[in-house]
Design a protein around this motif. Structure first.
Motif, short mmCIF file in Angstrom:
data_model
loop_
_atom_site.label_atom_id
_atom_site.label_comp_id
_atom_site.label_asym_id
_atom_site.label_seq_id
_atom_site.Cartn_x
_atom_site.Cartn_y
_atom_site.Cartn_z
N ILE A 10 -0.24 -0.48 4.74
CA ILE A 10 -1.70 -0.43 4.88
C ILE A 10 -2.12 0.82 5.65
O ILE A 10 -3.09 1.49 5.28
CB ILE A 10 -2.19 -1.72 5.59
CG1 ILE A 10 -2.09 -2.90 4.64
CG2 ILE A 10 -3.63 -1.56 6.09
CD1 ILE A 10 -2.36 -4.24 5.29
N PHE A 11 -1.39 1.14 6.70
CA PHE A 11 -1.74 2.30 7.52
C PHE A 11 -1.63 3.60 6.72
O PHE A 11 -2.56 4.42 6.75
CB PHE A 11 -0.82 2.36 8.74
CG PHE A 11 -1.11 3.52 9.66
CD1 PHE A 11 -2.25 3.53 10.44
CD2 PHE A 11 -0.24 4.58 9.73
CE1 PHE A 11 -2.52 4.60 11.29
CE2 PHE A 11 -0.49 5.66 10.57
CZ PHE A 11 -1.64 5.66 11.35
N VAL A 12 -0.51 3.79 6.00
CA VAL A 12 -0.36 5.06 5.29
C VAL A 12 -1.32 5.15 4.11
O VAL A 12 -1.84 6.24 3.80
CB VAL A 12 1.11 5.27 4.83
CG1 VAL A 12 2.02 5.45 6.01
CG2 VAL A 12 1.60 4.15 3.94
N PHE A 13 -1.61 4.03 3.44
CA PHE A 13 -2.60 4.06 2.37
C PHE A 13 -3.99 4.35 2.94
O PHE A 13 -4.78 5.09 2.34
CB PHE A 13 -2.60 2.73 1.62
CG PHE A 13 -1.92 2.79 0.28
CD1 PHE A 13 -1.08 3.83 -0.06
CD2 PHE A 13 -2.11 1.77 -0.65
CE1 PHE A 13 -0.45 3.88 -1.27
CE2 PHE A 13 -1.49 1.81 -1.88
CZ PHE A 13 -0.67 2.86 -2.19
N ALA A 14 -4.28 3.78 4.11
CA ALA A 14 -5.58 4.03 4.74
C ALA A 14 -5.72 5.50 5.13
O ALA A 14 -6.80 6.09 4.99
CB ALA A 14 -5.75 3.14 5.96
N LEU A 15 -4.63 6.11 5.61
CA LEU A 15 -4.66 7.54 5.91
C LEU A 15 -5.00 8.35 4.66
O LEU A 15 -5.82 9.28 4.71
CB LEU A 15 -3.32 8.00 6.47
CG LEU A 15 -2.98 7.61 7.92
CD1 LEU A 15 -1.57 8.06 8.25
CD2 LEU A 15 -3.98 8.22 8.90
N SER A 16 -4.36 8.00 3.54
CA SER A 16 -4.63 8.76 2.32
C SER A 16 -6.08 8.57 1.88
O SER A 16 -6.72 9.52 1.43
CB SER A 16 -3.66 8.32 1.20
OG SER A 16 -4.03 7.08 0.63
#
Length: 204
Positions: A10-16
């Protein structure tokens, strides 16, 4: 451990998603919306198909993590872009984690390995499709024949095979996620493309 990996995805997708918001010159609200939809869209769709209450609607972490990613990108996006060559790396990491976690959740819920793979792919690509549509872009799933769903499908397949072989736990999930991540990065690095229909010329 699976929930930890889910939150990392969730964190890395949110960053993208938030980085796309910066590139599209959106304000902080638009960035937060893109970050949240990118991070949670695929998982919500997965949970609805599995007929369970989406975790995003009862777990505080699923709301806080995308907002935290938005804050990081809002204040330090030049540094984020320099440290990780932008959206593709974050997107590939989220793709790998989500396809593995989504497949595992489907298997645990009792779906067949085949249907679990399909739902794992849906989990992985759903948020990215929503992100691109909301930001006015052609979804990367379709654009320029990029290998996007293929790495997710292979990662999900490995996850399903390991589960059938009674190899469970975070090591199996991480192995499948790393495979999908590596394939996606290789596709971007070496410009691998899916084939066109026979007799159709490639675009310029």
């Amino acid at each position: 451990m699976t929930q930890v990996l889910d939150l990392v995805g969730i964190f890395v997708f949110a960053l993208s998603g938030a980085l796309v918001g910066v590139r599209r010159r959106l304000d902080v609200v638009g960035m937060a919306v893109l970050a949240s939809m990118t991070a949670l869209g695929g998982g919500i769709l997965r949970d609805l198909i599995l007929n369970v209450r989406p975790a995003a609607f009862f777990s505080v972490g699923y709301v806080v993590v995308p907002l935290a990613a938005t804050v990081i990108v809002f204040f330090w996006h030049p540094h984020v872009q320099r440290v990780m060559p932008v959206v593709n790396v974050f997107d590939a990491a989220g793709l790998g984690l989500f396809c593995a976690v989504g497949t595992e959740k489907a298997l645990v819920a009792g779906l067949s390995p085949l249907h679990s793979v399909l739902l794992g792919v849906t989990t992985a690509v759903g948020g990215g499709v929503l992100r691109d549509m909301l930001s006015g872009q052609i979804p990367v799933l379709l654009y320029d024949r990029q290998f996007y769903a293929v790495p997710a499908m292979l990662g999900s397949t490995v996850m399903a095979v390991l589960y059938v072989l009674d190899l469970h736990g975070w090591t199996a999930t991480l192995a499948a996620a790393v495979l999908a991540f590596g394939l996606r990065i290789a596709a971007v690095r070496f410009r691998l493309r899916a084939p066109l229909a026979r007799g159709v010329a490639a675009p310029d």
